[in-house]
Design a protein around this motif. Sequence first.
Motif, mmCIF file in Angstrom:
data_model
loop_
_atom_site.group_PDB
_atom_site.id
_atom_site.type_symbol
_atom_site.label_atom_id
_atom_site.label_comp_id
_atom_site.label_asym_id
_atom_site.label_seq_id
_atom_site.Cartn_x
_atom_site.Cartn_y
_atom_site.Cartn_z
ATOM 1 N N LYS A 6 0.630 -1.214 0.099
ATOM 2 C CA LYS A 6 -0.095 0.069 -0.051
ATOM 3 C C LYS A 6 0.880 1.289 0.052
ATOM 4 C CE LYS A 6 -4.650 0.057 1.887
ATOM 5 N NZ LYS A 6 -5.439 -0.307 2.753
ATOM 6 N N VAL A 7 1.846 1.209 0.924
ATOM 7 C CA VAL A 7 2.752 2.366 1.092
ATOM 8 C C VAL A 7 3.474 2.710 -0.447
ATOM 9 C CG1 VAL A 7 4.826 3.454 2.053
ATOM 10 C CG2 VAL A 7 2.858 2.303 3.368
ATOM 11 N N LEU A 9 2.861 1.886 -3.182
ATOM 12 C CA LEU A 9 1.821 2.096 -4.664
ATOM 13 C C LEU A 9 1.982 1.118 -5.758
ATOM 14 C CD1 LEU A 9 2.229 6.042 -4.928
ATOM 15 C CD2 LEU A 9 0.404 4.884 -3.793
ATOM 16 N N VAL A 10 2.277 -0.246 -5.130
ATOM 17 C CA VAL A 10 2.614 -1.321 -5.984
ATOM 18 C C VAL A 10 1.655 -1.391 -6.912
ATOM 19 C CG1 VAL A 10 3.065 -3.773 -6.227
ATOM 20 C CG2 VAL A 10 3.938 -2.676 -4.236
ATOM 21 N N LEU A 12 -0.456 0.589 -8.639
ATOM 22 C CA LEU A 12 -0.392 1.483 -9.425
ATOM 23 C C LEU A 12 0.719 1.782 -10.415
ATOM 24 C CD1 LEU A 12 -1.494 4.895 -7.380
ATOM 25 C CD2 LEU A 12 -2.878 3.306 -8.926
#
Lengths: 150, 371
Positions: A6-7, A9-10, A12
């Motif tokens: 999440k951190v 942005l995998v 995206l």
Amino acid sequence: MSLLKKVFLVDLFQGLWVTFRNQHPKHLVTEQYPAERPMVAERYRGAPRLNINPENGETLCIACNLCALACPETLIVVTSERNEQTKRKELTTFTYDTSRCMFCGLCEDACPVDALELTQDFELASYTREGQIWDRQMLEEGPRPTPYKC
Amino acid sequence: MTPDATFLDSTELVLNMGPQHPSTHGVLRVILKLDGEKVLGTDCVLGYLHRGVEKIAENRTWAQFNPYVDRMDYVAAISNGLGYCLAVEKLLNLEVPGRAQAVRVILTELNRIGSHLLWLGTHALDIGAITPVFYCFREREATLNIFEKYCGARLTTHAFRVGGLQYETYEGFEKEVNEFCDMFLPKVDEYEELLTGNRIWIGRLKDVGILTGEECKEYGVTGPVLRAAGVKWDLRKAQPYSGYEKYEFDIPTCQNGDTYDRYMVRMQEMRQSVRIIRQAVASIPEGPIMGKAPKVIKPPVGEAYVSIEAPKGELGYYVVSDGSTQPYRVRVRPPSFINLQALDRMIAGGLVADVVAIIGTLDIVLGEVDR
């Protein structure tokens, strides 16, 4: 989704990677239409044409009226007169209203002598509604679109 | 102490969405009743694209009406043509040769892929993802090229005739279809890479527009919307037509019945279509392409109903003959029209932005809704 994913942005970046892969010039698919005319298929159903005998320039049409009967929009009008010497029907006029035509190909299928044919021409625009109604001469010569100049 | 009423009391706001809204996929007008951003209810206004197709049928011969059915669901014209031809063939009690059946299946499944691709592209565009629409149209172009080479038209194809096919397959047809299948499967994975795990996509679609299996049955909703709610119902399996019983394929289903599940079901359906196409191409029998159809179609007095699994759901044709060369009545059961009535139930309580997502996920074509 895990916190790290999440951190960073995998999800995206995964999508952006697809976009990046498709940037290569070999993936170009755009057709440069007016500059380069596309090659339409051999069976393409485009502008109608009334075929003539190339040797003597006489029409192949026998004025049997089958195309006019087959047409769902009844946009074909065939007139003929009987030749007194040969006792055969001869074509006088042939009108084809391309503004109402849906290019279904039923007239072409109905023609017993392959006189009426839908061709590969697809540039049929004209400036007037009357220009969309093709007479026998227009049908035999075919449309003459103005070539595009860069 | 709280006051009985405040000047901040909300009043119902009526808002017209459409008929020229880009996300209504045509000329659909939805009257939204809003409380702020919340949707209280919807009203659909139809008929902007009404052409009276069923009435036109009564003034045409059986063969002449065939091109008109393409213009209802113009995204899946071939499925429409198949449904009409099957109905008239049932009326005539006509056997269609095996070769024609196989080619029909191949083209119909290619059309299903094309229809789902157009849905995926435009739906993603509505949600805010611009990229998929370019990729989807690129692959859809390949199916359209096959149609163009086969029958000479790309969208409103008029590919089938009552009794079989008008055109024999062109040289290299099997090869081209196989090449398309090989090319297409990795592309579906690519779309999924773009969308399936994307947090915006999930956030916009998960738990939006839930329609349970029971509600689907109440409304008569069919197609991917029904299957996403967990009901395993596909007419290709339930009452096979045109030789579908010969091919092996699964019916993809999901459980929640929300917009995300409908997306997953359609993605799986595209893969299953490729499976069917591969089997059909490998086993096209030799033989004639036209059955013993009379030159002038004059069915005996009677009626017939045939329904097929169109990309959007159950597409039915009810044809009545009075023994003349023209249909007495043709009634179409369009999937889009009947799926659309679930819109109100799906939206209730949602937000304005969800309206766009839900109209998109229903996959309606207004040509078919209005006819």
